[in-house]
Scaffold this motif. Sequence first.
Motif, PDB file in Angstrom:
ATOM      1  N   GLY A 185       0.486  11.864   6.766  1.00 34.14           N
ATOM      2  CA  GLY A 185       0.577  10.623   6.003  1.00 34.14           C
ATOM      3  C   GLY A 185      -0.751  10.303   5.355  1.00 34.14           C
ATOM      4  O   GLY A 185      -1.809  10.464   5.958  1.00 34.14           O
ATOM      5  N   LEU A 186      -0.689   9.863   4.098  1.00 33.64           N
ATOM      6  CA  LEU A 186      -1.863   9.393   3.362  1.00 33.64           C
ATOM      7  C   LEU A 186      -1.583   7.958   2.937  1.00 33.64           C
ATOM      8  O   LEU A 186      -0.570   7.687   2.289  1.00 33.64           O
ATOM      9  CB  LEU A 186      -2.113  10.245   2.118  1.00 33.64           C
ATOM     10  N   VAL A 187      -2.472   7.030   3.303  1.00 33.54           N
ATOM     11  CA  VAL A 187      -2.313   5.625   2.954  1.00 33.54           C
ATOM     12  C   VAL A 187      -3.311   5.286   1.858  1.00 33.54           C
ATOM     13  O   VAL A 187      -4.513   5.546   1.998  1.00 33.54           O
ATOM     14  CB  VAL A 187      -2.549   4.709   4.175  1.00 33.54           C
ATOM     15  N   PHE A 188      -2.806   4.707   0.760  1.00 29.46           N
ATOM     16  CA  PHE A 188      -3.627   4.395  -0.404  1.00 29.46           C
ATOM     17  C   PHE A 188      -3.648   2.907  -0.699  1.00 29.46           C
ATOM     18  O   PHE A 188      -2.746   2.169  -0.309  1.00 29.46           O
ATOM     19  CB  PHE A 188      -3.076   5.088  -1.661  1.00 29.46           C
ATOM     20  N   GLU A 189      -4.675   2.495  -1.414  1.00 25.59           N
ATOM     21  CA  GLU A 189      -4.694   1.190  -2.067  1.00 25.59           C
ATOM     22  C   GLU A 189      -4.547   1.475  -3.547  1.00 25.59           C
ATOM     23  O   GLU A 189      -5.179   2.386  -4.085  1.00 25.59           O
ATOM     24  CB  GLU A 189      -6.014   0.466  -1.809  1.00 25.59           C
ATOM     25  N   GLN A 190      -3.682   0.720  -4.201  1.00 24.65           N
ATOM     26  CA  GLN A 190      -3.482   0.943  -5.621  1.00 24.65           C
ATOM     27  C   GLN A 190      -4.767   0.651  -6.379  1.00 24.65           C
ATOM     28  O   GLN A 190      -5.556  -0.203  -5.979  1.00 24.65           O
ATOM     29  CB  GLN A 190      -2.344   0.069  -6.127  1.00 24.65           C
ATOM     30  N   PRO A 191      -4.992   1.338  -7.502  1.00 28.74           N
ATOM     31  CA  PRO A 191      -6.211   1.106  -8.281  1.00 28.74           C
ATOM     32  C   PRO A 191      -6.249  -0.313  -8.826  1.00 28.74           C
ATOM     33  O   PRO A 191      -5.217  -0.905  -9.158  1.00 28.74           O
ATOM     34  CB  PRO A 191      -6.127   2.122  -9.417  1.00 28.74           C
ATOM     35  N   ALA A 192      -7.450  -0.856  -8.902  1.00 30.56           N
ATOM     36  CA  ALA A 192      -7.631  -2.219  -9.407  1.00 30.56           C
ATOM     37  C   ALA A 192      -7.339  -2.304 -10.902  1.00 30.56           C
ATOM     38  O   ALA A 192      -6.830  -3.308 -11.389  1.00 30.56           O
ATOM     39  CB  ALA A 192      -9.049  -2.696  -9.114  1.00 30.56           C
ATOM     40  N   VAL A 225       6.141   2.627   1.230  1.00 29.95           N
ATOM     41  CA  VAL A 225       5.205   1.512   1.262  1.00 29.95           C
ATOM     42  C   VAL A 225       4.832   1.296   2.722  1.00 29.95           C
ATOM     43  O   VAL A 225       5.695   1.369   3.608  1.00 29.95           O
ATOM     44  CB  VAL A 225       5.838   0.233   0.659  1.00 29.95           C
ATOM     45  N   LEU A 226       3.553   1.051   2.999  1.00 30.17           N
ATOM     46  CA  LEU A 226       3.068   0.857   4.360  1.00 30.17           C
ATOM     47  C   LEU A 226       3.915  -0.198   5.078  1.00 30.17           C
ATOM     48  O   LEU A 226       4.167  -1.265   4.545  1.00 30.17           O
ATOM     49  CB  LEU A 226       1.599   0.425   4.346  1.00 30.17           C
ATOM     50  N   GLY A 227       4.374   0.146   6.280  1.00 30.14           N
ATOM     51  CA  GLY A 227       5.188  -0.759   7.070  1.00 30.14           C
ATOM     52  C   GLY A 227       6.672  -0.465   6.982  1.00 30.14           C
ATOM     53  O   GLY A 227       7.450  -0.940   7.806  1.00 30.14           O
ATOM     54  N   HIS A 280       0.846  -1.188   0.000  1.00 28.07           N
ATOM     55  CA  HIS A 280       0.000   0.000   0.000  1.00 28.07           C
ATOM     56  C   HIS A 280       0.886   1.243   0.000  1.00 28.07           C
ATOM     57  O   HIS A 280       1.671   1.451   0.917  1.00 28.07           O
ATOM     58  CB  HIS A 280      -0.928   0.023   1.206  1.00 28.07           C
ATOM     59  N   PRO A 281       0.780   2.092  -1.031  1.00 28.13           N
ATOM     60  CA  PRO A 281       1.592   3.314  -1.074  1.00 28.13           C
ATOM     61  C   PRO A 281       1.211   4.287   0.039  1.00 28.13           C
ATOM     62  O   PRO A 281       0.041   4.392   0.416  1.00 28.13           O
ATOM     63  CB  PRO A 281       1.258   3.923  -2.439  1.00 28.13           C
TER      64      PRO A 281
END
Length: 115
Positions: free
Chosen positions: A48-55, A30-32, A6-7
């Motif tokens: 901080g902004l946590v994203f899920e990459q687009p499908a 990357v998260l972590g 997760h970016p």
Amino acid sequence: MAAGRHPVLLTFQTAPRAGERPTGTTVLMVLGETAHLTVPRDDYLISGLVFEQPAELGDTPVLHGIGQVRRYVASTATDLITLTTTRPTSELVAKAGLRKSHRTLYHWSTGQPIV
């Protein structure tokens, strides 16, 4: 959300002062992961902004978490900073200055676009 691919956008910005323009830097992680940064002594807003990459290619990323802490860096010693994020709300998005009237930047976890 578990650590993984997760970016995360991590931003260090000097706290605003009268008559001065804030300066800062943004790091893509990357998260972590752990970031080791050297910054000048100053008062910082760390976000901080946590994203899920687009499908799908061409889709917008999904914003899952947003967090902010203010920290004064006063020494050259190493300082551990843990940034806790919460699910984005309209209020948090507006407070962080992420709401734009001209286009959609990404979606948040409710599926609603942030515009």
